[in-house]
Design a protein around this motif. Structure first.
Motif, PDB file in Angstrom:
ATOM      1  N   ILE A 205       0.893  -1.404   0.101  1.00 12.61           N
ATOM      2  CA  ILE A 205       0.025   0.079   0.072  1.00 12.61           C
ATOM      3  C   ILE A 205       0.864   1.071  -0.032  1.00 12.61           C
ATOM      4  O   ILE A 205       1.784   1.259   1.053  1.00 12.61           O
ATOM      5  CB  ILE A 205      -0.858  -0.010   1.301  1.00 12.61           C
ATOM      6  N   PRO A 206       0.876   1.945  -1.027  1.00 17.59           N
ATOM      7  CA  PRO A 206       1.494   3.326  -0.942  1.00 17.59           C
ATOM      8  C   PRO A 206       1.090   4.239   0.162  1.00 17.59           C
ATOM      9  O   PRO A 206      -0.187   4.161   0.396  1.00 17.59           O
ATOM     10  CB  PRO A 206       1.192   3.969  -2.496  1.00 17.59           C
ATOM     11  N   ASN A 207       2.006   5.056   0.789  1.00 17.97           N
ATOM     12  CA  ASN A 207       1.654   6.068   1.716  1.00 17.97           C
ATOM     13  C   ASN A 207       0.453   7.044   0.991  1.00 17.97           C
ATOM     14  O   ASN A 207       0.301   7.004  -0.001  1.00 17.97           O
ATOM     15  CB  ASN A 207       2.897   7.079   2.043  1.00 17.97           C
ATOM     16  N   ALA A 208      -0.232   7.434   2.176  1.00 22.91           N
ATOM     17  CA  ALA A 208      -1.231   8.450   1.846  1.00 22.91           C
ATOM     18  C   ALA A 208      -0.686   9.442   1.234  1.00 22.91           C
ATOM     19  O   ALA A 208       0.370   9.941   1.601  1.00 22.91           O
ATOM     20  CB  ALA A 208      -2.260   8.667   3.087  1.00 22.91           C
ATOM     21  N   TYR A 209      -1.566  10.226   0.149  1.00 20.87           N
ATOM     22  CA  TYR A 209      -0.828  11.469  -0.392  1.00 20.87           C
ATOM     23  C   TYR A 209      -0.867  12.564   0.732  1.00 20.87           C
ATOM     24  O   TYR A 209      -1.704  12.868   1.395  1.00 20.87           O
ATOM     25  CB  TYR A 209      -1.864  12.091  -1.400  1.00 20.87           C
ATOM     26  N   LYS A 210       0.514  13.157   0.717  1.00 15.96           N
ATOM     27  CA  LYS A 210       0.868  14.305   1.747  1.00 15.96           C
ATOM     28  C   LYS A 210       0.394  15.703   1.165  1.00 15.96           C
ATOM     29  O   LYS A 210       1.128  15.949  -0.073  1.00 15.96           O
ATOM     30  CB  LYS A 210       2.247  14.008   2.447  1.00 15.96           C
ATOM     31  N   THR A 211      -0.340  16.356   1.594  1.00 17.74           N
ATOM     32  CA  THR A 211      -0.441  17.884   1.186  1.00 17.74           C
ATOM     33  C   THR A 211       0.547  18.610   1.761  1.00 17.74           C
ATOM     34  O   THR A 211       1.257  18.306   2.741  1.00 17.74           O
ATOM     35  CB  THR A 211      -1.886  18.375   1.588  1.00 17.74           C
ATOM     36  N   GLY A 212       0.765  19.912   1.136  1.00 18.94           N
ATOM     37  CA  GLY A 212       1.581  20.879   1.554  1.00 18.94           C
ATOM     38  C   GLY A 212       1.379  21.445   2.763  1.00 18.94           C
ATOM     39  O   GLY A 212       0.104  21.300   3.454  1.00 18.94           O
ATOM     40  N   ILE A 213       2.146  22.245   3.418  1.00 17.40           N
ATOM     41  CA  ILE A 213       2.030  23.059   4.467  1.00 17.40           C
ATOM     42  C   ILE A 213       1.315  24.391   4.168  1.00 17.40           C
ATOM     43  O   ILE A 213       2.119  25.001   3.414  1.00 17.40           O
ATOM     44  CB  ILE A 213       3.264  23.050   5.396  1.00 17.40           C
ATOM     45  N   GLY A 214       0.013  24.703   4.604  1.00 21.11           N
ATOM     46  CA  GLY A 214      -0.261  25.975   4.259  1.00 21.11           C
ATOM     47  C   GLY A 214      -0.166  26.851   5.587  1.00 21.11           C
ATOM     48  O   GLY A 214       0.541  27.027   6.369  1.00 21.11           O
ATOM     49  N   SER A 215      -1.588  27.548   5.815  1.00 19.82           N
ATOM     50  CA  SER A 215      -1.703  28.317   6.884  1.00 19.82           C
ATOM     51  C   SER A 215      -2.119  27.766   8.129  1.00 19.82           C
ATOM     52  O   SER A 215      -2.420  28.281   9.027  1.00 19.82           O
ATOM     53  CB  SER A 215      -2.641  29.620   6.563  1.00 19.82           C
ATOM     54  N   GLN A 216      -1.570  26.374   8.371  1.00 18.53           N
ATOM     55  CA  GLN A 216      -2.359  25.730   9.556  1.00 18.53           C
ATOM     56  C   GLN A 216      -1.811  26.146  10.918  1.00 18.53           C
ATOM     57  O   GLN A 216      -2.466  26.073  11.717  1.00 18.53           O
ATOM     58  CB  GLN A 216      -1.970  24.030   9.263  1.00 18.53           C
ATOM     59  N   ASN A 217      -0.402  26.337  10.804  1.00 13.03           N
ATOM     60  CA  ASN A 217      -0.202  26.980  12.198  1.00 13.03           C
ATOM     61  C   ASN A 217      -0.352  28.198  12.721  1.00 13.03           C
ATOM     62  O   ASN A 217      -0.961  28.381  13.846  1.00 13.03           O
ATOM     63  CB  ASN A 217       1.509  27.016  12.164  1.00 13.03           C
ATOM     64  N   GLU A 218      -0.774  28.859  11.481  1.00 12.22           N
ATOM     65  CA  GLU A 218      -1.440  30.482  12.075  1.00 12.22           C
ATOM     66  C   GLU A 218      -2.788  29.928  12.427  1.00 12.22           C
ATOM     67  O   GLU A 218      -3.295  30.802  13.403  1.00 12.22           O
ATOM     68  CB  GLU A 218      -1.457  31.174  10.644  1.00 12.22           C
ATOM     69  N   ILE A 219      -3.472  29.194  12.011  1.00  6.65           N
ATOM     70  CA  ILE A 219      -4.721  28.830  12.128  1.00  6.65           C
ATOM     71  C   ILE A 219      -5.031  28.119  13.507  1.00  6.65           C
ATOM     72  O   ILE A 219      -5.656  28.545  14.223  1.00  6.65           O
ATOM     73  CB  ILE A 219      -5.540  28.011  11.250  1.00  6.65           C
ATOM     74  N   LEU A 220      -4.046  27.323  13.787  1.00  4.67           N
ATOM     75  CA  LEU A 220      -4.042  26.927  15.135  1.00  4.67           C
ATOM     76  C   LEU A 220      -3.923  27.662  16.422  1.00  4.67           C
ATOM     77  O   LEU A 220      -4.707  27.661  17.358  1.00  4.67           O
ATOM     78  CB  LEU A 220      -2.880  25.859  14.985  1.00  4.67           C
ATOM     79  N   SER A 221      -2.888  28.723  16.035  1.00  4.24           N
ATOM     80  CA  SER A 221      -2.868  29.760  17.173  1.00  4.24           C
ATOM     81  C   SER A 221      -4.044  30.630  17.400  1.00  4.24           C
ATOM     82  O   SER A 221      -4.508  30.761  18.567  1.00  4.24           O
ATOM     83  CB  SER A 221      -1.590  30.624  16.994  1.00  4.24           C
ATOM     84  N   ALA A 222      -4.735  30.726  16.069  1.00  4.65           N
ATOM     85  CA  ALA A 222      -5.853  31.700  16.142  1.00  4.65           C
ATOM     86  C   ALA A 222      -7.131  30.866  16.824  1.00  4.65           C
ATOM     87  O   ALA A 222      -7.630  31.628  17.890  1.00  4.65           O
ATOM     88  CB  ALA A 222      -6.266  32.078  14.728  1.00  4.65           C
ATOM     89  N   ILE A 223      -7.063  29.479  16.640  1.00  2.00           N
ATOM     90  CA  ILE A 223      -8.138  28.800  17.368  1.00  2.00           C
ATOM     91  C   ILE A 223      -7.794  28.677  19.131  1.00  2.00           C
ATOM     92  O   ILE A 223      -8.695  28.678  19.558  1.00  2.00           O
ATOM     93  CB  ILE A 223      -8.152  27.213  16.956  1.00  2.00           C
ATOM     94  N   GLN A 224      -6.586  28.561  19.289  1.00  2.00           N
ATOM     95  CA  GLN A 224      -6.299  28.649  20.487  1.00  2.00           C
ATOM     96  C   GLN A 224      -6.567  30.030  21.269  1.00  2.00           C
ATOM     97  O   GLN A 224      -7.119  30.094  22.451  1.00  2.00           O
ATOM     98  CB  GLN A 224      -4.696  28.337  21.027  1.00  2.00           C
ATOM     99  N   LYS A 225      -6.102  31.099  20.492  1.00  4.92           N
ATOM    100  CA  LYS A 225      -6.325  32.508  21.240  1.00  4.92           C
ATOM    101  C   LYS A 225      -7.790  32.775  21.369  1.00  4.92           C
ATOM    102  O   LYS A 225      -8.238  33.062  22.447  1.00  4.92           O
ATOM    103  CB  LYS A 225      -5.677  33.303  20.208  1.00  4.92           C
ATOM    104  N   ALA A 226      -8.654  32.337  20.395  1.00  4.22           N
ATOM    105  CA  ALA A 226     -10.121  32.496  20.548  1.00  4.22           C
ATOM    106  C   ALA A 226     -10.559  31.577  21.700  1.00  4.22           C
ATOM    107  O   ALA A 226     -12.031  31.387  21.701  1.00  4.22           O
ATOM    108  CB  ALA A 226     -10.662  32.178  19.181  1.00  4.22           C
TER     109      ALA A 226
END
Ligand code: FAD
Ligand code: SF4
Length: 518
Positions: free
Chosen positions: A198-219
């Motif tokens: 089974i080939p690995n699952a397709y890996k998407t690129g890194i986008g704005s996830q880190n920025e969004i994670l901090s916004a979720i925490q802050k909110a």
């Protein structure tokens, strides 16, 4: 007296799952049209969501706004950090209409009853004209399924699917199904035993996830589940979603059908496409997915069998459209169906994965780590157990709606309450999807490393699914006494000696009363 030219400004709302760049709205650039996209507490808080689900939605919404702007459209984007994120969608739109002197409000028809209702009410409250538009995503209209099955007692998916094949001329040969067969379901039941690779699952690129994670925490938004960059696999834009689809065609389609129902300890993905998120937020259109896959098959039909491709097309052209039709045919009443009268609580381990039952431990841990599980884990592990211990369908819905990034009510509800929990009394599924440990063993390697013995019904180390299964049939047999598909199992139940039945009941009750102890 000189007349003053008043500019007529139009406001168009884009919801978080309406990221369809090909929509006819965007064919014309108009300086008098403003598009608005909101990240709102109303949406993050209406149910407890998996952290990756919120990140995936916000990443895709932000990328969509950027793409629209780069095409020259006017876009207002309010992120979760803005003060107005705490207001309801309706309040925000009303305020914007006043602030910008908007003269017309337009929106695409939402797929969820909740938002459809909210927007209809809003339009009755604002004193400017409003108009709704089709989202131009589905291959059927909201009402099509209702009229297709008019006057029919049972809504058999297979008939609907065949009609869709003919209507869209997919995998057809001069009016007949390609290969002389509509359905290759029987071929799709192999257990995966280490090969093919089974080939690995397709890996998407890194986008704005880190920025969004901090916004979720802050909110301080409450979420559950885990976030690790290496497990985050949701595409953010069309480029990534297409790359994921192509990866599926090139590496996974060849075995998709065969192992569609398989499960494995070390393989989260098997040969599944993982495109449900991109489809459900409408980054991808089902027609382009189907065309891409079918064209790939025609070019590679020497190496890819028809059964692999038909198995995939059936899911999108058949099940996906069918479930949407069921939703709109049955809502709003569907959401309160509880035809089996189940009232128990969902075990706490659904939120942690902490259970000795290995199949549940693996499937729940996968879900918590990735906000994804494939169909058979959802149906025959977590759904199966919840039904066997007779959980209230509201509890089951809340978990499924929160945990998966692809979960939007129009598709989650008929799958969970209908297909998985039989709470609709058989509208979606002709029989309940329940099983003992033997099915789980047949389709997976989970039992090999489990504390429990899959061959035993009673005794301390007996697989809990076994006693629960027979107990479920006993408890609910009046519901199924006229169901031909259950007749054989009910006959087997009758053959169990009374004493053993009593012991099965005792064990089942002790599990039902304290599932977290197992
Ligand atoms: P693949 O196995 O690669 O299948 C391809 C595509 O077919 C999927 O992306 C999906 O769009 C479509 N599809 C397959 N089965 C179904 C189905 N039963 N209903 C609708 N579309 C289907 N799917 C969701 O999109 N959202 C949900 O919230 C959801 N909740 C579910 C809850 C339960 C209890 C069950 C049993 C199933 C649920 N499904 C849901 C259906 C299915 O499990 C997922 O669509 C699938 O696992 C997504 O993974 P994939 O993209 O790798 O799918
Ligand atoms: Fe699940 Fe029972 Fe198998 Fe354990 S033995 S993995 S509980 S089916």
């Amino acid at each position: 007296m000189a007349t003053k030219n008043v500019i007529q400004m139009k406001l168009r709302l884009i919801l978080g799952d309406q990221l369809n760049l090909d929509h006819s709205w965007y064919k014309v650039k108009d300086q008098n049209t403003v598009y608005v996209i909101y990240e709102l507490r109303q949406e993050t808080d209406y149910i407890l969501h998996h952290i990756q689900k919120i990140v995936a939605f916000f990443s895709a919404m932000r990328a969509f706004a950027k793409a629209l702007k780069s095409q020259g459209h006017q876009v207002m984007y309010f992120d979760i950090g803005s003060e107005i994120s705490k207001n309801s969608l309706s309040e925000n739109i009303k305020n914007l209409i006043t602030e910008k002197s908007i003269s017309k409000f337009e929106y695409q028809l939402p797929d969820e009853y909740r938002l459809d209702d909210q927007l209809k009410k809003l339009c009755g409250e604002i004193n400017i004209p409003s108009q709704s538009f089709d989202s131009e995503h589905f291959l059927t209209e909201r009402e099509d399924l209702k009229s297709f099955f008019e006057g029919k007692k049972q809504l058999i998916m297979e008939f609907f699917y065949r009609n869709m094949r003919k209507k869209y001329d997919i995998l057809m040969d001069h009016g007949q199904p390609l290969g002389g067969q509509w359905n290759f379901d029987k071929n799709n039941r192999k257990k995966w035993k280490g090969t093919p690779i089974i080939p690995n699952a397709y890996k998407t690129g890194i986008g704005s996830q880190n920025e969004i994670l901090s916004a979720i925490q802050k909110a301080r938004i409450k979420t559950f589940g885990n976030y690790h960059q290496e497990h985050y696999l949701f595409p953010t834009d069309r480029k990534e979603a297409f790359a994921q689809l192509e990866y599926f065609c090139n590496h996974l389609l060849v075995h998709f059908g065969d192992y569609q129902d398989a499960m494995h300890n070390e393989q989260r993905n098997l040969f599944h496409s993982r495109i449900s998120f991109a489809l459900n937020v409408k980054i991808l259109h089902p027609k382009e997915v189907i065309e891409t896959v079918v064209n790939h098959y025609y070019k590679n039909s020497r190496v890819i069998e028809l059964s692999q491709v038909e198995g995939f097309i059936r899911q999108i052209l058949g099940w996906r459209e069918y479930m949407r039709g069921i939703y709109w045919r049955e809502m709003p009443g569907y959401k309160s169906n509880n035809k089996l009268d189940n009232y128990n609580k969902l075990p706490d381990f659904y939120w942690t994965g902490a259970t000795k039952m290995n199949c549940l431990h693996e499937s729940i841990s996968d879900s918590l780590d990735t906000a994804y599980a494939h169909h058979i884990q959802r149906l025959m592990i977590t759904g199966n157990f919840a039904l066997l211990i007779q959980c209230h369908p509201d509890e089951v819905d809340a978990w499924y709606l929160g945990v998966y990034a692809d979960a939007i009510e129009w598709v989650q509800l008929p799958n969970t309450r209908g297909m998985s929990q039989w709470a609709d009394g058989g509208i979606v599924a002709t029989k309940p999807y329940v099983s003992s440990g033997s099915y789980i063993h047949k389709m997976s390697n989970y039992c090999e490393s489990c504390t429990y013995d899959r061959t035993k019904r009673i005794g301390e180390n007996a697989c809990p699914f076994n006693s629960l299964y027979w107990n479920f049939l006993e408890d609910k047999k009046t519901h199924f006494s006229k169901n031909n598909r259950m007749a054989m199992m009910l006959r087997l139940l009758d053959k169990i000696p009374a004493l053993e039945k009593q012991e099965i009941k005792e064990r089942a009750l002790s599990i039902i009363q304290n599932p977290d102890g197992y």
